[in-house]
Design a protein around this motif. Structure first.
Motif, PDB file in Angstrom:
ATOM      1  N   SER A 183     -26.697  27.227  15.931  1.00 36.46           N
ATOM      2  CA  SER A 183     -25.806  26.941  14.806  1.00 36.46           C
ATOM      3  C   SER A 183     -25.583  28.207  13.991  1.00 36.46           C
ATOM      4  N   PRO A 184     -24.535  28.246  13.153  1.00 36.80           N
ATOM      5  CA  PRO A 184     -24.292  29.447  12.336  1.00 36.80           C
ATOM      6  C   PRO A 184     -25.490  29.834  11.488  1.00 36.80           C
ATOM      7  N   GLU A 185     -26.155  28.858  10.867  1.00 34.41           N
ATOM      8  CA  GLU A 185     -27.303  29.195  10.012  1.00 34.41           C
ATOM      9  C   GLU A 185     -28.473  29.717  10.849  1.00 34.41           C
ATOM     10  N   GLN A 186     -28.587  29.238  12.094  1.00 33.39           N
ATOM     11  CA  GLN A 186     -29.649  29.737  12.964  1.00 33.39           C
ATOM     12  C   GLN A 186     -29.333  31.159  13.434  1.00 33.39           C
ATOM     13  N   LEU A 187     -28.063  31.422  13.734  1.00 35.28           N
ATOM     14  CA  LEU A 187     -27.660  32.770  14.148  1.00 35.28           C
ATOM     15  C   LEU A 187     -27.893  33.784  13.045  1.00 35.28           C
ATOM     16  N   ARG A 188     -27.732  33.349  11.802  1.00 33.20           N
ATOM     17  CA  ARG A 188     -27.926  34.279  10.676  1.00 33.20           C
ATOM     18  C   ARG A 188     -29.410  34.512  10.396  1.00 33.20           C
ATOM     19  N   PRO A 218     -16.235  31.636  21.968  1.00 35.22           N
ATOM     20  CA  PRO A 218     -16.435  32.871  22.737  1.00 35.22           C
ATOM     21  C   PRO A 218     -17.504  33.738  22.089  1.00 35.22           C
ATOM     22  N   LEU A 219     -17.946  34.746  22.811  1.00 37.86           N
ATOM     23  CA  LEU A 219     -19.011  35.609  22.306  1.00 37.86           C
ATOM     24  C   LEU A 219     -18.625  36.281  21.000  1.00 37.86           C
ATOM     25  N   GLU A 220     -17.358  36.628  20.828  1.00 41.05           N
ATOM     26  CA  GLU A 220     -16.932  37.286  19.587  1.00 41.05           C
ATOM     27  C   GLU A 220     -17.129  36.361  18.389  1.00 41.05           C
ATOM     28  N   SER A 221     -16.879  35.074  18.576  1.00 41.67           N
ATOM     29  CA  SER A 221     -17.104  34.117  17.486  1.00 41.67           C
ATOM     30  C   SER A 221     -18.582  34.045  17.125  1.00 41.67           C
ATOM     31  N   LEU A 222     -19.457  34.137  18.125  1.00 42.16           N
ATOM     32  CA  LEU A 222     -20.895  34.119  17.853  1.00 42.16           C
ATOM     33  C   LEU A 222     -21.293  35.339  17.030  1.00 42.16           C
ATOM     34  N   ARG A 223     -20.686  36.484  17.339  1.00 40.64           N
ATOM     35  CA  ARG A 223     -20.988  37.693  16.561  1.00 40.64           C
ATOM     36  C   ARG A 223     -20.528  37.528  15.115  1.00 40.64           C
ATOM     37  N   GLN A 224     -19.367  36.892  14.921  1.00 45.82           N
ATOM     38  CA  GLN A 224     -18.874  36.663  13.562  1.00 45.82           C
ATOM     39  C   GLN A 224     -19.802  35.721  12.788  1.00 45.82           C
ATOM     40  N   MET A 225     -20.287  34.693  13.465  1.00 46.26           N
ATOM     41  CA  MET A 225     -21.229  33.779  12.808  1.00 46.26           C
ATOM     42  C   MET A 225     -22.532  34.485  12.474  1.00 46.26           C
ATOM     43  N   ARG A 226     -22.956  35.375  13.353  1.00 44.03           N
ATOM     44  CA  ARG A 226     -24.184  36.152  13.099  1.00 44.03           C
ATOM     45  C   ARG A 226     -24.062  36.979  11.841  1.00 44.03           C
ATOM     46  N   LEU A 227     -22.828  37.452  11.559  1.00 45.60           N
ATOM     47  CA  LEU A 227     -22.577  38.265  10.362  1.00 45.60           C
ATOM     48  C   LEU A 227     -22.288  37.413   9.135  1.00 45.60           C
ATOM     49  N   GLY A 228     -22.255  36.106   9.285  1.00 48.46           N
ATOM     50  CA  GLY A 228     -22.013  35.230   8.144  1.00 48.46           C
ATOM     51  C   GLY A 228     -20.564  34.849   7.956  1.00 48.46           C
ATOM     52  N   ASN A 229     -19.694  35.224   8.905  1.00 49.25           N
ATOM     53  CA  ASN A 229     -18.276  34.892   8.800  1.00 49.25           C
ATOM     54  C   ASN A 229     -17.994  33.556   9.481  1.00 49.25           C
ATOM     55  N   ALA A 230     -17.044  32.813   8.940  1.00 50.49           N
ATOM     56  CA  ALA A 230     -16.673  31.531   9.537  1.00 50.49           C
ATOM     57  C   ALA A 230     -15.876  31.784  10.810  1.00 50.49           C
ATOM     58  N   PRO A 231     -16.252  31.175  11.922  1.00 48.63           N
ATOM     59  CA  PRO A 231     -15.528  31.393  13.177  1.00 48.63           C
ATOM     60  C   PRO A 231     -14.250  30.560  13.206  1.00 48.63           C
ATOM     61  N   PRO A 232     -13.276  30.928  14.031  1.00 50.21           N
ATOM     62  CA  PRO A 232     -12.118  30.047  14.222  1.00 50.21           C
ATOM     63  C   PRO A 232     -12.583  28.745  14.857  1.00 50.21           C
ATOM     64  N   PRO A 233     -11.918  27.628  14.584  1.00 46.21           N
ATOM     65  CA  PRO A 233     -12.346  26.342  15.155  1.00 46.21           C
ATOM     66  C   PRO A 233     -12.369  26.390  16.678  1.00 46.21           C
ATOM     67  N   ALA A 234     -13.266  25.602  17.253  1.00 52.51           N
ATOM     68  CA  ALA A 234     -13.315  25.499  18.711  1.00 52.51           C
ATOM     69  C   ALA A 234     -12.039  24.841  19.218  1.00 52.51           C
ATOM     70  N   PRO A 235     -11.555  25.221  20.385  1.00 44.27           N
ATOM     71  CA  PRO A 235     -10.369  24.555  20.942  1.00 44.27           C
ATOM     72  C   PRO A 235     -10.596  23.049  21.033  1.00 44.27           C
ATOM     73  N   ALA A 236      -9.581  22.275  20.691  1.00 45.69           N
ATOM     74  CA  ALA A 236      -9.703  20.824  20.790  1.00 45.69           C
ATOM     75  C   ALA A 236     -10.006  20.438  22.231  1.00 45.69           C
ATOM     76  N   PRO A 237     -11.012  19.585  22.465  1.00 48.54           N
ATOM     77  CA  PRO A 237     -11.344  19.211  23.847  1.00 48.54           C
ATOM     78  C   PRO A 237     -10.154  18.665  24.627  1.00 48.54           C
ATOM     79  N   SER A 238      -9.253  17.946  23.946  1.00 48.35           N
ATOM     80  CA  SER A 238      -8.107  17.368  24.659  1.00 48.35           C
ATOM     81  C   SER A 238      -7.123  18.430  25.122  1.00 48.35           C
ATOM     82  N   SER A 239      -7.184  19.640  24.538  1.00 49.94           N
ATOM     83  CA  SER A 239      -6.321  20.719  25.026  1.00 49.94           C
ATOM     84  C   SER A 239      -6.816  21.253  26.366  1.00 49.94           C
ATOM     85  N   LEU A 240      -8.086  20.996  26.684  1.00 55.73           N
ATOM     86  CA  LEU A 240      -8.665  21.428  27.960  1.00 55.73           C
ATOM     87  C   LEU A 240      -8.720  20.272  28.962  1.00 55.73           C
TER      88      LEU A 240
END
Length: 667
Positions: A183-188, A218-240
Motif C-alpha cells: 500500500s502507499p503508506e507501506q511503501l513510504r 506500473p513501476l513508475e506509479s510505485l516510485r511515486q507512491m514511495r515518494l509520497g505522491n498520489a499515483p494515477p488511478p488504476a485502469p478500470a478492470p472493465s477496460s481490460l
C-alpha cells in the motif's frame, strides 16, 4: 544439506520443496506421529545472525496466535540450535502465483471464492493483532483437502504483531514487503501508522491481477507512491476485461484508493462488497453444466440438442475430454452445478473422476452418461457419489428431465449451505432455544410466552479466573478465557446441549429430551478430561491451567422469554430451582470437581461412579442437600489428570454475591 538428515532429533528430511534467501522448505517424516510435515530451515549463512533468528521466531509467534482453517498451522519449532527450524502442516496443491502463471487470469466466480476464504484468514489475523504485510499470490496456497479446495495464507515472516493498538518493532529493518502489493503508506515506510488496511490493499491488488492478468499500477506509479505522491488511478478492470462491468470498476476504485480512510475498513466489508457487486453484475445466470466425454462430436451434439435453452440462457455448457481436464474446469468454474460424465476415457476415467471430484467441490452433482450400463459400473458409480445414471444412446427428453431434477437438487443443497453459514453467524450471538422457535415467531406466534419442561442444567465455571482478569491486559485475559470456552462448548453441543448464556467466566447449558441427564454427565466428564490433557500439554502458563468447577442439577424448568419487550430487549432462558442449584454447586465445587444433586443422580439411567459427599448446606437452599461428586462412567479406567479432592463442608460457606437466576457467585 543432504537428504535423509534428521532435524531436531525427530524430523527426517526427505526432499526439498522450495528455497529462498532466508532458508529452505523440506518435506519431512515425523516418525513419532507417522505423518509428513513441512520443515522450514534457516539458511546456514543466516543462522548466526541474531536478527535472522529473531525474524524466524517472529514468524512462529505470529502463526501461533491464529487457529483458523485458512491459515497454515505450526506444529513445532526450535530456534536455539545450529539450524533453527519451524515445523508446519504439509499442504497439497499449488500457490496462486503458479496458477496465474499457468492461466493468465481467472474467472469471476473463482476470484470471489479466493477472496472470501482469504478474508476469513485476515479477519482472524486482524482480530488477533497480526498484520501480514506480505500478501501476494505466492503466499496464497490452494490446498487440496478432503472437504474440497481451501485457500491457506502462508509466510508470516514479515508480520507485525500489534500490542495495545500499536505495532511492536519488527526485527526486519527498513521497508518490508513485496512492492507490487504494498500500500502507499507501506511503501513510504511509515510503520508506526501502518495498520490492517495495508493487507486489504494487497488483497485487492491480488484480486485485480487475478481478474485482469495485469498489475493495477506500473513501476513508475510505485516510485511515486514511495515518494509520497498520489499515483494515477488504476485502469478500470472493465477496460481490460469488458465483461467485468461497472460494478467491478466501482469496487476497485474504492479498494485501491491511496487514502486508507476511503478504502474498505475491514476484511469482512471488502469481501461482502465484492460478493454484492458480483451478484449485481449477473442478474440472471444460466445453469452451468460440464460435459466430460472424449467423443469428438459431443460438443456439436449437446449444443445442437439444447440450442433453444442455450439461446434463452437456461443452460451454459462447458466441455472436457477426460477426468483430469474436468477437475481443472471445476477449479476454474466453481459455480458449475451438474457434471455429465462418460466412464471410458483416456488419462482419467469417469469412475476415477468420481472419487476425485470431492477434492475440488462438494456442491456439484455428477450424472454418469455411458454406453457401459452393466450393473457393476452402475453400482461403482453410485457408491462413489454419482447422483444418477443414463445409458447411451442418449434419450434427450430423458436427459433434460434428469437435468431439471438434478439442478433442482443442487439449488436446494446450495441454498441450505448458504442458510447454514448465515445461521452460523446468528448462532454466535443468539441462544439456540430462540433459533428453534423463530419460524412460529415470524408468523406472529407467542412461542416464547413460556412453557414447563424437564431438563438438566450444567454450570461450568473457569476456576480462579477472576483474579487473573485484574492482573492481565484485557485482550490477553479474554483470549485465555475464550480458549477454555472453545474447548468446552463443542463437547456440550455434540451431546445435544443448548448453550443458554455465558455469565462472566462461566457457561450455562441446558440439556433436554431423551437421556438429558446422562448426556449432560457425559459432557462434563469429557470436558474435564480434555481440559486436563490440554493443561498437561501446555504447562502452568497454558490457558487451560485454571481448570473448571462444574455444578449439575436436573428437574422441572420454566422455559420462556424474560426482559422488557416494550424496550426491545428480551432474552430466552430457563428458570427455576434447578438453575439456581446448578449455579451454586459450581461455586462450591473444587477445581476439576463435578458436583451433582441427589435428584440428578436418581434420574440418571446410565452407570456412573460417584463419591458420596453426604448432606451439605448449600447457600440459598433452606435444608441440607445430599450431594455427589461425579467420578467417571462405570467401566471407564480413565481418570481426570488432576483428580479433585472430594468437597466436604463442616459448616455453611459464606454466600458470596447475590444469589438468583444465572447469577454466579464471585470467587
Amino acid at each position: 544439506m543432504s537428504e535423509r538428515q534428521t532435524i531436531g532429533g525427530r524430523y527426517v528430511l526427505e526432499r526439498k520443496l522450495a528455497g529462498g534467501g532466508m532458508g529452505t522448505i523440506w518435506v519431512a517424516l515425523d516418525p513419532k506421529l507417522q505423518r509428513r510435515v513441512a520443515v522450514k530451515l534457516m539458511a546456514s549463512h543466516a543462522a548466526p545472525a541474531p536478527l535472522s533468528r529473531q525474524q524466524f521466531e517472529w514468524e512462529a509467534q505470529a502463526i501461533a496466535r491464529l487457529q483458523n482453517p485458512h491459515v497454515i498451522q505450526v506444529h513445532d519449532c526450535d530456534l536455539s540450535g545450529d539450524t533453527p527450524y519451524i515445523v508446519m502442516e504439509l499442504l497439497e496443491g499449488e500457490d496462486l502465483e503458479a496458477l496465474l502463471n499457468r492461466r493468465g487470469r481467472l474467472s469471476l466466480a473463482m476470484v470471489e471464492r479466493l477472496l472470501t476464504q482469504s478474508t476469513r484468514a485476515l479477519t482472524a489475523a486482524h482480530a488477533a493483532g497480526v498484520i501480514h504485510r506480505d500478501l501476494k499470490p505466492a503466499n496464497l496456497f490452494l490446498a487440496r483437502t478432503a472437504s474440497g479446495e481451501l485457500v491457506k495464507v502462508l509466510d508470516f515472516g514479515l508480520a507485525l504483531l500489534m500490542s495495545g493498538g500499536a505495532a511492536k518493532p519488527h526485527p526486519e529493518e527498513g521497508m518490508a514487503g513485496t512492492p507490487r502489493y504494498m500500500s502507499p503508506e507501506q511503501l513510504r515506510g511509515i510503520e508506526p501508522r501502518l495498520d490492517h488496511r495495508c493487507d486489504l490493499w494487497a488483497l485487492a491488488v491480488v484480486a485485480y491481477r487475478a481478474l485482469t492478468g495485469q498489475h493495477p499500477f506500473p513501476l513508475e506509479s510505485l516510485r511515486q507512491m514511495r515518494l509520497g505522491n498520489a499515483p494515477p488511478p488504476a485502469p478500470a478492470p472493465s477496460s481490460l476485461v469488458p465483461e467485468l462491468g461497472a460494478e467491478m470498476d466501482a469496487f476497485f476504485a474504492r479498494a485501491l484508493d491511496p487514502d486508507p480512510a476511503r478504502r474498505f475498513q475491514s476484511a469482512h466489508e471488502l469481501a461482502s462488497a465484492f460478493t454484492s457487486r458480483v451478484e449485481a453484475g449477473r442478474p440472471s445466470r444460466p445453469a452451468k453444466i460440464l460435459v466430460v466425454d472424449d467423443e469428438p462430436d459431443v460438443v456439436v451434439l449437446m449444443e445442437q440438442s439444447f440450442r433453444k435453452q442455450i439461446r434463452r440462457s437456461v443452460y451454459e455448457f462447458l466441455f472436457a475430454a477426460d477426468g483430469e481436464e474436468a477437475l481443472e474446469q471445476l477449479r476454474q468454474h466453481p459455480d458449475t452445478q451438474v457434471v455429465l460424465c462418460d466412464i471410458n476415457m483416456p488419462r482419467m476415467d469417469g469412475l476415477t473422476f468420481l472419487s476425485r471430484i470431492g477434492e475440488v467441490t462438494s456442491l456439484t452433482r455428477v450424472v454418469i452418461v455411458s454406453a457401459y450400463g452393466d450393473m457393476n459400473n452402475i453400482r461403482t458409480a453410485m457408491n462413489r457419489g454419482a447422483y444418477d445414471f443414463i445409458t447411451k444412446p442418449i434419450d434427450f427428453p430423458d436427459l433434460e428431465a434428469t437435468l431439471v431434477k438434478t439442478l433442482k437438487h443442487v439449488r436446494e443443497l446450495r441454498s441450505t449451505v448458504r442458510s447454514t453459514e448465515e445461521n452460523g453467524l446468528l448462532r454466535m450471538f443468539v441462544p439456540g432455544g430462540v433459533l428453534e422457535r423463530l419460524p412460529p415467531l415470524l408468523q406472529g406466534s407467542d412461542a416464547l410466552a413460556g412453557e414447563r419442561v424437564e431438563g438438566t442444567v450444567v454450570f461450568i465455571d473457569v476456576d480462579a479466573f477472576t483474579p487473573v482478569f485484574h492482573q492481565e491486559a484485557p485482550a490477553e485475559s479474554l483470549r485465555r478465557l475464550n480458549a477454555n470456552f472453545e474447548a468446552i462448548v463443542p463437547e456440550l453441543l455434540s451431546r445435544g446441549g443448548t448453550v443458554d448464556k455465558f455469565v462472566g467466566d462461566a457457561v450455562m447449558t441446558v440439556f433436554r429430551g431423551p437421556g438429558h441427564v446422562d448426556r449432560a454427565m457425559e459432557a462434563c466428564l469429557s470436558i474435564r478430561r480434555q481440559l486436563g490433557t490440554l493443561a498437561d500439554r501446555g504447562g502452568e502458563h497454558a490457558p487451560y491451567a485454571h481448570g473448571v468447577c462444574i455444578g449439575l442439577d436436573s428437574g422441572d424448568l420454566v422455559s420462556g422469554s424474560v426482559g422488557a419487550k416494550a424496550s426491545g430487549r428480551l432474552d430466552f432462558t430457563v428458570l427455576g430451582d434447578v438453575v439456581n442449584t446448578a449455579a451454586r454447586l459450581a461455586a462450591l465445587a473444587s477445581r476439576g470437581q463435578v458436583l451433582v444433586s441427589a435428584r440428578a443422580r436418581e434420574r440418571s439411567r446410565e452407570p456412573f461412579e460417584y463419591t458420596p459427599l453426604g448432606e451439605q448446606l448449600v447457600p440459598g437452599v433452606g435444608t441440607p442437600m445430599e450431594l455427589f461428586a461425579l467420578v467417571r462412567r462405570e467401566g471407564d479406567s480413565r481418570v481426570a489428570p488432576d483428580e479433585p479432592t472430594p468437597f466436604v463442608a463442616s459448616e455453611p460457606p459464606e454466600e458470596p454475591g447475590t444469589p438468583g437466576l444465572a447469577a454466579l457467585p464471585s470467587r
